[in-house]
Design a protein around this motif. Structure first.
Motif, mmCIF file in Angstrom:
data_model
loop_
_atom_site.group_PDB
_atom_site.id
_atom_site.type_symbol
_atom_site.label_atom_id
_atom_site.label_comp_id
_atom_site.label_asym_id
_atom_site.label_seq_id
_atom_site.Cartn_x
_atom_site.Cartn_y
_atom_site.Cartn_z
ATOM 1 N N GLN A 27 0.822 -1.187 0.000
ATOM 2 C CA GLN A 27 0.000 0.000 0.000
ATOM 3 C C GLN A 27 0.865 1.249 0.000
ATOM 4 O OE1 GLN A 27 -3.442 0.460 -0.023
ATOM 5 N NE2 GLN A 27 -3.499 -1.726 -0.544
ATOM 6 N N VAL A 28 0.331 2.296 -0.597
ATOM 7 C CA VAL A 28 1.011 3.584 -0.663
ATOM 8 C C VAL A 28 0.064 4.645 -0.129
ATOM 9 C CG1 VAL A 28 1.993 5.311 -2.210
ATOM 10 C CG2 VAL A 28 2.402 2.878 -2.637
ATOM 11 N N GLN A 29 0.591 5.515 0.712
ATOM 12 C CA GLN A 29 -0.184 6.634 1.243
ATOM 13 C C GLN A 29 0.380 7.926 0.654
ATOM 14 O OE1 GLN A 29 1.308 4.318 3.653
ATOM 15 N NE2 GLN A 29 -0.488 3.105 3.120
ATOM 16 N N LEU A 30 -0.523 8.832 0.316
ATOM 17 C CA LEU A 30 -0.143 10.116 -0.278
ATOM 18 C C LEU A 30 -0.733 11.241 0.559
ATOM 19 C CD1 LEU A 30 -0.939 9.220 -3.999
ATOM 20 C CD2 LEU A 30 1.309 9.255 -2.928
ATOM 21 N N VAL A 31 0.105 12.198 0.917
ATOM 22 C CA VAL A 31 -0.343 13.345 1.701
ATOM 23 C C VAL A 31 -0.013 14.610 0.934
ATOM 24 C CG1 VAL A 31 -0.122 14.607 3.855
ATOM 25 C CG2 VAL A 31 -0.020 12.100 3.864
ATOM 26 N N GLU A 32 -1.059 15.356 0.604
ATOM 27 C CA GLU A 32 -0.921 16.579 -0.188
ATOM 28 C C GLU A 32 -0.937 17.810 0.708
ATOM 29 O OE1 GLU A 32 -3.826 14.526 -3.498
ATOM 30 O OE2 GLU A 32 -4.424 15.350 -1.564
ATOM 31 N N SER A 33 -0.323 18.868 0.224
ATOM 32 C CA SER A 33 -0.374 20.150 0.924
ATOM 33 C C SER A 33 -0.141 21.274 -0.082
ATOM 34 C CB SER A 33 0.672 20.211 2.035
ATOM 35 O OG SER A 33 1.972 20.063 1.500
ATOM 36 N N GLY A 34 -0.535 22.491 0.308
ATOM 37 C CA GLY A 34 -0.213 23.660 -0.496
ATOM 38 C C GLY A 34 -1.366 24.316 -1.217
ATOM 39 N N GLY A 35 -2.560 23.773 -1.133
ATOM 40 C CA GLY A 35 -3.690 24.408 -1.792
ATOM 41 C C GLY A 35 -4.117 25.674 -1.068
ATOM 42 N N GLY A 36 -5.079 26.382 -1.662
ATOM 43 C CA GLY A 36 -5.587 27.587 -1.027
ATOM 44 C C GLY A 36 -6.259 28.515 -2.014
ATOM 45 N N LEU A 37 -6.460 29.740 -1.556
ATOM 46 C CA LEU A 37 -7.090 30.784 -2.358
ATOM 47 C C LEU A 37 -6.025 31.734 -2.870
ATOM 48 C CD1 LEU A 37 -9.601 32.396 -3.338
ATOM 49 C CD2 LEU A 37 -9.592 33.515 -1.093
ATOM 50 N N VAL A 38 -6.063 32.027 -4.156
ATOM 51 C CA VAL A 38 -5.088 32.937 -4.764
ATOM 52 C C VAL A 38 -5.786 33.783 -5.810
ATOM 53 C CG1 VAL A 38 -4.401 31.247 -6.515
ATOM 54 C CG2 VAL A 38 -2.791 33.031 -5.829
ATOM 55 N N GLN A 39 -5.284 34.983 -6.016
ATOM 56 C CA GLN A 39 -5.855 35.867 -7.027
ATOM 57 C C GLN A 39 -5.381 35.459 -8.418
ATOM 58 O OE1 GLN A 39 -4.882 39.903 -5.947
ATOM 59 N NE2 GLN A 39 -6.549 40.020 -4.469
ATOM 60 N N PRO A 40 -6.153 35.791 -9.439
ATOM 61 C CA PRO A 40 -5.705 35.528 -10.814
ATOM 62 C C PRO A 40 -4.328 36.143 -11.067
ATOM 63 C CG PRO A 40 -8.010 36.144 -10.816
ATOM 64 C CD PRO A 40 -7.515 36.358 -9.408
ATOM 65 N N GLY A 41 -3.482 35.366 -11.728
ATOM 66 C CA GLY A 41 -2.114 35.795 -11.975
ATOM 67 C C GLY A 41 -1.145 35.384 -10.889
ATOM 68 N N GLY A 42 -1.661 34.881 -9.789
ATOM 69 C CA GLY A 42 -0.814 34.482 -8.670
ATOM 70 C C GLY A 42 -0.220 33.095 -8.838
ATOM 71 N N SER A 43 0.477 32.662 -7.797
ATOM 72 C CA SER A 43 1.170 31.377 -7.821
ATOM 73 C C SER A 43 0.868 30.565 -6.574
ATOM 74 C CB SER A 43 2.684 31.597 -7.909
ATOM 75 O OG SER A 43 3.051 32.275 -9.086
ATOM 76 N N SER B 60 4.900 1.283 0.626
ATOM 77 C CA SER B 60 5.643 0.373 -0.253
ATOM 78 C C SER B 60 5.957 1.075 -1.575
ATOM 79 C CB SER B 60 4.830 -0.896 -0.507
ATOM 80 O OG SER B 60 4.559 -1.571 0.709
ATOM 81 N N ILE B 61 7.017 1.880 -1.564
ATOM 82 C CA ILE B 61 7.414 2.666 -2.734
ATOM 83 C C ILE B 61 8.437 1.880 -3.538
ATOM 84 C CG2 ILE B 61 8.380 4.835 -3.553
ATOM 85 C CD1 ILE B 61 5.754 5.141 -2.031
ATOM 86 N N PHE B 62 8.162 1.692 -4.820
ATOM 87 C CA PHE B 62 9.102 1.036 -5.712
ATOM 88 C C PHE B 62 9.879 2.082 -6.491
ATOM 89 C CE2 PHE B 62 8.157 -3.394 -5.171
ATOM 90 C CZ PHE B 62 6.893 -3.389 -4.615
ATOM 91 N N SER B 63 11.108 1.715 -6.850
ATOM 92 C CA SER B 63 11.988 2.699 -7.479
ATOM 93 C C SER B 63 11.482 3.140 -8.846
ATOM 94 C CB SER B 63 13.408 2.138 -7.603
ATOM 95 O OG SER B 63 13.397 0.950 -8.373
ATOM 96 N N ILE B 64 10.762 2.262 -9.546
ATOM 97 C CA ILE B 64 10.221 2.623 -10.852
ATOM 98 C C ILE B 64 8.746 2.948 -10.687
ATOM 99 C CG2 ILE B 64 9.788 1.857 -13.209
ATOM 100 C CD1 ILE B 64 12.211 0.016 -12.938
ATOM 101 N N ASN B 65 8.414 4.217 -10.866
ATOM 102 C CA ASN B 65 7.036 4.639 -10.663
ATOM 103 C C ASN B 65 6.782 5.937 -11.413
ATOM 104 O OD1 ASN B 65 7.505 7.062 -8.833
ATOM 105 N ND2 ASN B 65 8.497 5.486 -7.617
ATOM 106 N N ALA B 66 5.565 6.365 -11.373
ATOM 107 C CA ALA B 66 5.198 7.670 -11.907
ATOM 108 C C ALA B 66 4.312 8.357 -10.889
ATOM 109 C CB ALA B 66 4.460 7.537 -13.233
ATOM 110 N N MET B 67 4.480 9.654 -10.763
ATOM 111 C CA MET B 67 3.633 10.451 -9.881
ATOM 112 C C MET B 67 3.091 11.628 -10.667
ATOM 113 S SD MET B 67 5.708 10.389 -6.257
ATOM 114 C CE MET B 67 4.293 10.988 -5.311
ATOM 115 N N GLY B 68 1.953 12.112 -10.227
ATOM 116 C CA GLY B 68 1.378 13.215 -10.981
ATOM 117 C C GLY B 68 0.273 13.907 -10.232
#
Length: 115
Positions: A1-17, A27-35
């Motif tokens: 099994q693999v667990q994924l924890v995201e962070s960094g979302g929020g509210l931003v004005q148009p043109g922002g970053s 169980s992370i294998f060396s050959i994988n893809a993330m996206g």
């Protein structure tokens, strides 16, 4: 099994970053893809950007030149740098991990682009 924890979302004005992060554990294998995928209200989930463990990248046409995906294999972490954000980028962004055992998803993080 693999667990994924995201962070960094929020509210931003148009043109922002914003910068999203996703850390994988388990169980992370060396050959994988993330996206990153996103899903706006009333729309299907769509690919935003993906990167393999070898560094090959793929982007949706709508984000080319504005978003950059990168990863730190030592930390099993993938990043999405989002610049020149537009209201149409508003969505829940989901981290994704693929290897030969299957596909795994994070819980999602909301990105809202609004003035």
């Amino acid at each position: 099994q693999v667990q994924l924890v995201e962070s960094g979302g929020g509210l931003v004005q148009p043109g922002g970053s914003l910068r999203l992060s996703c850390a994988a554990s388990g169980s992370i294998f060396s050959i994988n893809a993330m996206g990153w995928y996103r899903q706006a209200p009333g729309k299907e989930r769509e690919l935003v950007a993906a990167i393999t463990s070898g560094g090959s990248t793929n982007y949706a046409d709508s984000v080319k030149g504005r978003f950059t995906i990168s990863r730190d294999n030592a930390k099993n972490t993938v990043y999405l740098q989002m610049n020149s954000l537009k209201p149409e980028d508003t969505a829940v962004y989901y981290c994704n991990y693929d290897d030969f055992t299957g596909r795994y998803w994070g819980q999602g993080t909301q990105v809202t682009v609004s003035s």
